[in-house]
Design an enzyme around this catalytic site. Structure first.
Site, PDB file in Angstrom:
ATOM      1  N   ASP A  29       0.854  -1.183   0.000  1.00  0.00           N
ATOM      2  CA  ASP A  29       0.000   0.000   0.000  1.00  0.00           C
ATOM      3  C   ASP A  29       0.894   1.239   0.000  1.00  0.00           C
ATOM      4  OD1 ASP A  29      -2.159   1.662   0.099  1.00  0.00           O
ATOM      5  OD2 ASP A  29      -2.840   1.057   2.090  1.00  0.00           O
ATOM      6  N   ASP A  74      -2.783   2.375  -6.132  1.00  0.00           N
ATOM      7  CA  ASP A  74      -1.719   2.417  -5.125  1.00  0.00           C
ATOM      8  C   ASP A  74      -1.711   1.229  -4.171  1.00  0.00           C
ATOM      9  OD1 ASP A  74      -4.118   3.166  -3.927  1.00  0.00           O
ATOM     10  OD2 ASP A  74      -3.168   4.500  -2.490  1.00  0.00           O
ATOM     11  N   GLU A  75      -2.407   0.175  -4.520  1.00  0.00           N
ATOM     12  CA  GLU A  75      -2.572  -0.921  -3.559  1.00  0.00           C
ATOM     13  C   GLU A  75      -2.750  -2.239  -4.299  1.00  0.00           C
ATOM     14  OE1 GLU A  75      -5.633  -1.811   0.193  1.00  0.00           O
ATOM     15  OE2 GLU A  75      -5.999  -0.167  -1.202  1.00  0.00           O
TER      16      GLU A  75
END
Length: 371
Positions: A25, A119-120
């Site tokens: 993350d 983003d993860e």
């Protein structure tokens, strides 16, 4: 007795294979990209979004979070909490480009990547491209590469399933790494407030509180029929995660176009027999991935790097899919053998199989059965 009965009712048991899962993350991703690209924003409270009356915060820097600003918060509320908040218009094309850089780093280690957002992502590194022994070492390597390539920090959680990996990544933020081992899993969940469980939102948390369920231990104390009665299809999921069990696999968003492995040798290779021995474990590793993920390809590429770092590649494409490890090895050796004899030693060998298709196998099998 209750555990045995409910296990049968839920149709789930502990997986035979102990998975190694990483959840990566990025830290305050959009805001961190803006602070990276605009030095004047560094160290200041930043919100990505529009400072309009009806605007919403898309992301907040950690400096802004210290004031209670967070994503999805109305811009008016954010400004009230932090009068010095600096709003920056989002640049999604830039965020997507950086996300692709990060995805490429993931793909250096495993094809089993399940993105949750830009983003993860979850990564299954039970088997990995470099033969690294522990998922913790892989997670640290990924974080280091992300920092070097993008200038951004990432937090990572490592565990034996997706739920706990996600929970672990939250523990070390920002720029942290946290590991939950199989031995730690059940006790970690017991003390965790259910409002922090991934997959339990405010409405479900409020309902659980009304039922007297506030911690993982409270949740574990409930029977499967009780959870099914009150939470329907989600009941079995809550039942098992309260025990630290989550059998959901990592689902890649797409089949990779290629998969490869390479090795740098402790000493340079000069003999063809040595080179064959060096290629065999790489071929075995690639084929295992292909079999496990039910993907096959047609094109084999050989990479040779000499002692002076000069590099060559050789490629061959088959008319039909490669159906066995032996066939893959034959094609790789046919590409390697003409390289010999060598004047300069070989320091690295790599093999890649490409033109991968998951559905190709079943289509061709149906054709052969029809004949």
């Amino acid at each position: 007795m209750e555990d045995a009965v409910t296990s049968e009712a839920a149709g789930a048991e502990r997986p035979a294979l102990q998975r190694k899962i990483i959840h990566v993350d990025m830290d305050a991703f959009y805001a961190s990209v803006e602070q990276r690209d605009k030095p004047e924003l560094r160290g200041k409270p930043v919100a990505v979004g529009h400072a309009l009356e009806r605007g919403v915060v898309a992301a907040a820097s950690y400096e802004a979070r210290n004031f209670g600003v967070h994503s999805a918060m109305p811009s008016v509320t954010a400004r009230r909490k932090c009068p010095d908040l600096i709003f920056v218009k989002p640049r999604f094309d830039v965020y997507k480009a950086v996300s692709q850089q990060i995805r490429e780093i993931f793909a250096e280690h495993t094809p089993l990547i399940e993105p949750l957002s830009l983003d993860e992502a979850y990564l299954d590194v039970t088997e990995n491209m470099h033969g690294i022994a522990t998922a913790t070492e892989i997670a640290e390597a990924i974080r280091t590469k992300i920092k070097a390539k993008t200038g951004l920090t990432a937090s990572a959680g490592v565990s034996y399933n997706k739920f706990l990996a996600k929970m672990a990544s939250d523990q070390g933020k920002p720029d942290g790494l946290f590991v939950i081992t199989p031995k730690m899993g059940p006790s970690f969940v017991e003390v965790l407030p259910v409002k922090k469980f991934h997959g339990i939102g405010p409405a479900t948390n409020a309902k659980m509180e009304r039922l007297g369920i506030r911690t993982g231990a409270d949740l574990r104390a409930q029977t499967l029929p009780f959870l099914q009665e009150h939470f329907g299809k989600a009941g079995p999921y809550y039942y098992w995660i309260s025990r630290g069990i989550d059998e959901r696999p990592v689902h890649p968003d797409r089949v990779r176009k290629s998969i490869g492995a390479e090795d740098t040798f402790a000493r340079d290779l000069f003999m063809i027999a040595e080179a064959h021995e060096g290629l065999r474990p790489l071929i075995e590793k690639i084929w295992r991935y292909c079999e496990n993920n039910e993907i096959h390809g047609r094109t084999v590429t050989l990479k040779v790097k000499y002692a002076d770092f000069h590099q060559i590649t050789r490629r061959r494409t088959s008319h039909q899919i490669i159906r066995s490890q032996a066939e893959l090895q034959t094609m790789a050796f046919c590409l390697l053998d003409p390289v010999f004899p060598v004047e300069k030693g070989i320091r690295l060998l790599g093999v890649t199989i490409s033109s991968l298709e998951a559905e190709l196998v079943s289509e061709e099998l149906q054709m052969s059965l029809a004949i």
